[in-house]
Design a protein around this motif. Structure first.
Motif, PDB file in Angstrom:
ATOM      1  N   SER A   8     -94.472  31.667   0.719  1.00  0.00           N
ATOM      2  CA  SER A   8     -94.475  33.136   0.756  1.00  0.00           C
ATOM      3  C   SER A   8     -95.784  33.712   1.285  1.00  0.00           C
ATOM      4  O   SER A   8     -95.855  34.882   1.650  1.00  0.00           O
ATOM      5  CB  SER A   8     -94.186  33.701  -0.639  1.00  0.00           C
ATOM      6  OG  SER A   8     -94.940  33.024  -1.616  1.00  0.00           O
ATOM      7  N   LEU A   9     -96.807  32.894   1.331  1.00  0.00           N
ATOM      8  CA  LEU A   9     -98.103  33.359   1.851  1.00  0.00           C
ATOM      9  C   LEU A   9     -98.734  32.223   2.634  1.00  0.00           C
ATOM     10  O   LEU A   9     -98.544  31.060   2.277  1.00  0.00           O
ATOM     11  CB  LEU A   9     -99.085  33.621   0.701  1.00  0.00           C
ATOM     12  CG  LEU A   9     -99.117  34.896  -0.093  1.00  0.00           C
ATOM     13  CD1 LEU A   9    -100.291  34.810  -1.063  1.00  0.00           C
ATOM     14  CD2 LEU A   9     -99.280  36.091   0.814  1.00  0.00           C
ATOM     15  N   VAL A  10     -99.529  32.559   3.632  1.00  0.00           N
ATOM     16  CA  VAL A  10    -100.416  31.556   4.225  1.00  0.00           C
ATOM     17  C   VAL A  10    -101.853  32.051   4.049  1.00  0.00           C
ATOM     18  O   VAL A  10    -102.088  33.238   3.858  1.00  0.00           O
ATOM     19  CB  VAL A  10    -100.096  31.279   5.712  1.00  0.00           C
ATOM     20  CG1 VAL A  10     -98.764  30.551   5.831  1.00  0.00           C
ATOM     21  CG2 VAL A  10    -100.097  32.555   6.541  1.00  0.00           C
ATOM     22  N   ARG A  11    -102.780  31.113   4.098  1.00  0.00           N
ATOM     23  CA  ARG A  11    -104.189  31.447   3.855  1.00  0.00           C
ATOM     24  C   ARG A  11    -105.041  31.072   5.061  1.00  0.00           C
ATOM     25  O   ARG A  11    -105.863  30.172   4.995  1.00  0.00           O
ATOM     26  CB  ARG A  11    -104.723  30.671   2.631  1.00  0.00           C
ATOM     27  CG  ARG A  11    -104.033  30.929   1.315  1.00  0.00           C
ATOM     28  CD  ARG A  11    -104.833  30.282   0.171  1.00  0.00           C
ATOM     29  NE  ARG A  11    -105.137  28.891   0.402  1.00  0.00           N
ATOM     30  CZ  ARG A  11    -104.367  27.865   0.009  1.00  0.00           C
ATOM     31  NH1 ARG A  11    -103.273  28.081  -0.681  1.00  0.00           N
ATOM     32  NH2 ARG A  11    -104.730  26.627   0.279  1.00  0.00           N
ATOM     33  N   PRO A  12    -104.877  31.761   6.174  1.00  0.00           N
ATOM     34  CA  PRO A  12    -105.689  31.404   7.337  1.00  0.00           C
ATOM     35  C   PRO A  12    -107.121  31.913   7.201  1.00  0.00           C
ATOM     36  O   PRO A  12    -107.352  33.029   6.727  1.00  0.00           O
ATOM     37  CB  PRO A  12    -104.982  32.108   8.492  1.00  0.00           C
ATOM     38  CG  PRO A  12    -104.333  33.288   7.859  1.00  0.00           C
ATOM     39  CD  PRO A  12    -103.982  32.886   6.455  1.00  0.00           C
ATOM     40  N   GLY A  13    -108.039  31.070   7.607  1.00  0.00           N
ATOM     41  CA  GLY A  13    -109.432  31.479   7.725  1.00  0.00           C
ATOM     42  C   GLY A  13    -109.835  31.372   9.179  1.00  0.00           C
ATOM     43  O   GLY A  13    -109.769  32.327   9.948  1.00  0.00           O
TER      44      GLY A  13
ATOM     45  N   ALA B 181     -99.819  27.434   0.334  1.00  0.00           N
ATOM     46  CA  ALA B 181    -100.414  26.116   0.546  1.00  0.00           C
ATOM     47  C   ALA B 181    -101.228  26.033   1.842  1.00  0.00           C
ATOM     48  O   ALA B 181    -102.219  25.317   1.901  1.00  0.00           O
ATOM     49  CB  ALA B 181     -99.310  25.053   0.593  1.00  0.00           C
ATOM     50  N   ALA B 182    -100.798  26.763   2.853  1.00  0.00           N
ATOM     51  CA  ALA B 182    -101.295  26.475   4.201  1.00  0.00           C
ATOM     52  C   ALA B 182    -102.565  27.235   4.573  1.00  0.00           C
ATOM     53  O   ALA B 182    -102.616  28.463   4.488  1.00  0.00           O
ATOM     54  CB  ALA B 182    -100.204  26.783   5.217  1.00  0.00           C
ATOM     55  N   ASN B 183    -103.563  26.497   5.018  1.00  0.00           N
ATOM     56  CA  ASN B 183    -104.695  27.087   5.730  1.00  0.00           C
ATOM     57  C   ASN B 183    -104.247  27.293   7.181  1.00  0.00           C
ATOM     58  O   ASN B 183    -103.054  27.147   7.486  1.00  0.00           O
ATOM     59  CB  ASN B 183    -105.918  26.173   5.607  1.00  0.00           C
ATOM     60  CG  ASN B 183    -105.640  24.763   6.109  1.00  0.00           C
ATOM     61  OD1 ASN B 183    -104.516  24.432   6.493  1.00  0.00           O
ATOM     62  ND2 ASN B 183    -106.653  23.932   6.101  1.00  0.00           N
ATOM     63  N   SER B 184    -105.189  27.590   8.069  1.00  0.00           N
ATOM     64  CA  SER B 184    -104.799  27.877   9.461  1.00  0.00           C
ATOM     65  C   SER B 184    -103.990  26.733  10.062  1.00  0.00           C
ATOM     66  O   SER B 184    -102.884  26.937  10.588  1.00  0.00           O
ATOM     67  CB  SER B 184    -106.044  28.084  10.337  1.00  0.00           C
ATOM     68  OG  SER B 184    -106.791  29.173   9.913  1.00  0.00           O
TER      69      SER B 184
ATOM     70  N   ALA C  49    -105.681  36.813   3.939  1.00  0.00           N
ATOM     71  CA  ALA C  49    -106.762  36.467   4.869  1.00  0.00           C
ATOM     72  C   ALA C  49    -107.957  35.926   4.097  1.00  0.00           C
ATOM     73  O   ALA C  49    -108.390  36.508   3.103  1.00  0.00           O
ATOM     74  CB  ALA C  49    -107.172  37.709   5.656  1.00  0.00           C
ATOM     75  N   VAL C  50    -108.486  34.821   4.587  1.00  0.00           N
ATOM     76  CA  VAL C  50    -109.626  34.196   3.917  1.00  0.00           C
ATOM     77  C   VAL C  50    -110.921  34.766   4.518  1.00  0.00           C
ATOM     78  O   VAL C  50    -111.203  34.585   5.702  1.00  0.00           O
ATOM     79  CB  VAL C  50    -109.559  32.659   4.056  1.00  0.00           C
ATOM     80  CG1 VAL C  50    -110.760  32.008   3.391  1.00  0.00           C
ATOM     81  CG2 VAL C  50    -108.257  32.138   3.426  1.00  0.00           C
TER      82      VAL C  50
ATOM     83  N   ALA D 151    -117.422  33.210   2.535  1.00  0.00           N
ATOM     84  CA  ALA D 151    -118.615  32.898   3.343  1.00  0.00           C
ATOM     85  C   ALA D 151    -118.880  34.007   4.357  1.00  0.00           C
ATOM     86  O   ALA D 151    -119.064  33.767   5.545  1.00  0.00           O
ATOM     87  CB  ALA D 151    -118.472  31.536   4.020  1.00  0.00           C
ATOM     88  N   ASN D 152    -118.889  35.229   3.812  1.00  0.00           N
ATOM     89  CA  ASN D 152    -119.156  36.404   4.653  1.00  0.00           C
ATOM     90  C   ASN D 152    -118.203  36.468   5.846  1.00  0.00           C
ATOM     91  O   ASN D 152    -118.598  36.768   6.970  1.00  0.00           O
ATOM     92  CB  ASN D 152    -120.629  36.402   5.122  1.00  0.00           C
ATOM     93  CG  ASN D 152    -121.092  37.774   5.563  1.00  0.00           C
ATOM     94  OD1 ASN D 152    -120.537  38.810   5.150  1.00  0.00           O
ATOM     95  ND2 ASN D 152    -122.107  37.814   6.410  1.00  0.00           N
ATOM     96  N   ALA D 153    -116.908  36.219   5.537  1.00  0.00           N
ATOM     97  CA  ALA D 153    -115.887  36.170   6.591  1.00  0.00           C
ATOM     98  C   ALA D 153    -116.333  35.212   7.702  1.00  0.00           C
ATOM     99  O   ALA D 153    -116.385  35.567   8.879  1.00  0.00           O
ATOM    100  CB  ALA D 153    -115.546  37.552   7.143  1.00  0.00           C
ATOM    101  N   TYR D 154    -116.632  33.984   7.274  1.00  0.00           N
ATOM    102  CA  TYR D 154    -117.051  32.931   8.204  1.00  0.00           C
ATOM    103  C   TYR D 154    -118.181  33.452   9.110  1.00  0.00           C
ATOM    104  O   TYR D 154    -118.200  33.215  10.322  1.00  0.00           O
ATOM    105  CB  TYR D 154    -115.874  32.424   9.049  1.00  0.00           C
ATOM    106  CG  TYR D 154    -114.805  31.645   8.272  1.00  0.00           C
ATOM    107  CD1 TYR D 154    -114.342  32.080   7.048  1.00  0.00           C
ATOM    108  CD2 TYR D 154    -114.244  30.488   8.800  1.00  0.00           C
ATOM    109  CE1 TYR D 154    -113.362  31.377   6.344  1.00  0.00           C
ATOM    110  CE2 TYR D 154    -113.268  29.778   8.097  1.00  0.00           C
ATOM    111  CZ  TYR D 154    -112.842  30.226   6.876  1.00  0.00           C
ATOM    112  OH  TYR D 154    -111.868  29.533   6.184  1.00  0.00           O
ATOM    113  N   GLY D 155    -119.107  34.162   8.453  1.00  0.00           N
ATOM    114  CA  GLY D 155    -120.292  34.631   9.167  1.00  0.00           C
ATOM    115  C   GLY D 155    -120.131  35.961   9.878  1.00  0.00           C
ATOM    116  O   GLY D 155    -121.104  36.529  10.369  1.00  0.00           O
TER     117      GLY D 155
END
Ligand SMILES: Cc1ncc(COP(=O)(O)O)c(C=O)c1O
Length: 341
Positions: free
Chosen positions: A185-190, A170-173, A2-3, A6-10
């Motif tokens: 093996s992982l995703v990086r959603p913000g 590689a993947a964001n949301s 989990a991304v 930035a303060n967890a997107y505010g």
């Protein structure tokens, strides 16, 4: 992963991280070393990957806080290895490959040279290999497919040399939702963790619910006569007798100044328009058409009230930006209150 940069997107990085961990998230990503240290100081023990650039003078703090660096430049490797060599076990790192974002990362041949030629010191453990998409939320799939092809080519070369990397990501949301091949093996959603997306209308978006409500209350009410003005530089001139509510929130709190004479808020479930320039600490709205408004009434800047809803995407449209920018601009002066915390 989990991304929560930035303060967890505010939203507040510590509470959001705790909540995500309670829900089973095993790994977090921040951008700066300081963001990682703040999570450690709050008692968060899961692996934390620092996505941003690493400077030599940060290495002691990196190790002291057990943070996982993303290596985007081979120049940092000797200094990291020197420190890692003093430990009993290899220190985990991730390596970033630049495939088309035009930002941080090793060129593909540089990464192949480093890994295939076994130039990475053995005191560093290559736990992760990553890239970042530039256009996962774009109209066309072309650039993401192109980046995936380049990244996959590196992975194939490494596999041919029997180099195994546990975590490929590689993947964001947008990438995670739109490109199943990019999930690895992982995703990086913000952004989607917070209930927003910027996918084009042509892409199927998941059913998301915004996490955050931004609210204030009416601090004062006044009546401005015809011809009277509101706020700095008198950009609002009353054309009718106008009932004005003064709200104790301003651009210092992240309520963007471009919302001046343009934004809308909810009062008693009805829309009220921002009038005059948004000030550093205050904003004025026109409540003439909303009967029974009183000092102390809740005012929703982002969120729903009654039948209506104003989202960060609406604010982004009014100000020519994206919901990311709206969310992570919410300033430190705004208290964050958490349900079920
Ligand atoms: C390297 C990296 N990965 C993942 C993300 C998360 O992206 P998103 O918020 O679009 O899911 C970001 C955010 O910009 C990022 O910089």
């Amino acid at each position: 992963m989990a991304v929560v940069k930035a303060n967890a997107y505010g939203h507040g990085a510590v509470e959001i991280s705790r909540s995500l961990i309670r829900q089973g998230i095993a790994r977090l990503a921040v951008v700066s070393l300081d963001e990682g240290i703040a999570l450690r100081q709050a008692g968060i023990t899961v692996p934390i990957v620092v996505l941003g650039p690493l400077f030599p003078n940060q290495i002691d703090d990196l190790f002291a806080n057990r943070l996982t660096p993303v290596i985007s430049d081979v120049a940092i490797i000797p200094a990291l290895a020197e420190r890692a060599a003093t430990l009993l076990a290899p220190y985990s790192i991730h390596l970033k490959i630049e495939t088309g974002m035009g930002r941080l990362g090793l060129a593909t041949d540089e990464s192949i040279d480093l890994l295939v030629m076994r130039k990475l010191p053995s005191c560093l453990h290559l736990e992760g290999l990553m890239t970042h998409f530039a256009d996962a939320d774009g109209e066309s799939n072309n650039q993401t497919h192109h980046q995936l092809t380049i990244f996959t080519r590196v992975l194939t070369t490494l596999a041919a040399h029997d180099i195994k990397v546990p975590l490929i990501h590689a993947a964001n949301s947008g990438g995670a939702v739109r490109f199943p091949d990019a999930q690895f093996s992982l995703v990086r959603p913000g952004i989607m963790l917070y209930g927003y997306h910027t996918l084009p209308k042509t892409a199927a978006a998941p059913d998301l619910k915004p996490v955050l409500t931004l609210k204030t209350c009416i601090a004062q009410l006044r009546t401005v006569p015809v011809g009277g003005t509101v706020s700095y530089n008198a950009t609002f001139v009353a054309k009718r007798t106008t009932r004005v509510a003064i709200l104790p929130i301003g651009y210092a709190d992240g309520y963007n100044r471009h919302l001046s004479n343009r934004g809308e808020v909810l009062v008693q479930g009805r829309r009220a328009k921002v009038i005059g320039l948004v000030c550093m600490d205050m904003v004025m709205v026109d409540v003439t058409d909303i009967p029974g408004v009183a000092v102390g009434d809740d005012v929703i800047l982002i969120g729903s009230q009654g039948e209506d809803e104003i989202t960060a995407t609406d604010l982004a449209a009014w100000t020519g930006t994206i919901p990311y920018d709206i969310l992570c601009s919410i300033g430190p002066r705004v208290p964050r209150l958490y349900r079920n915390a």
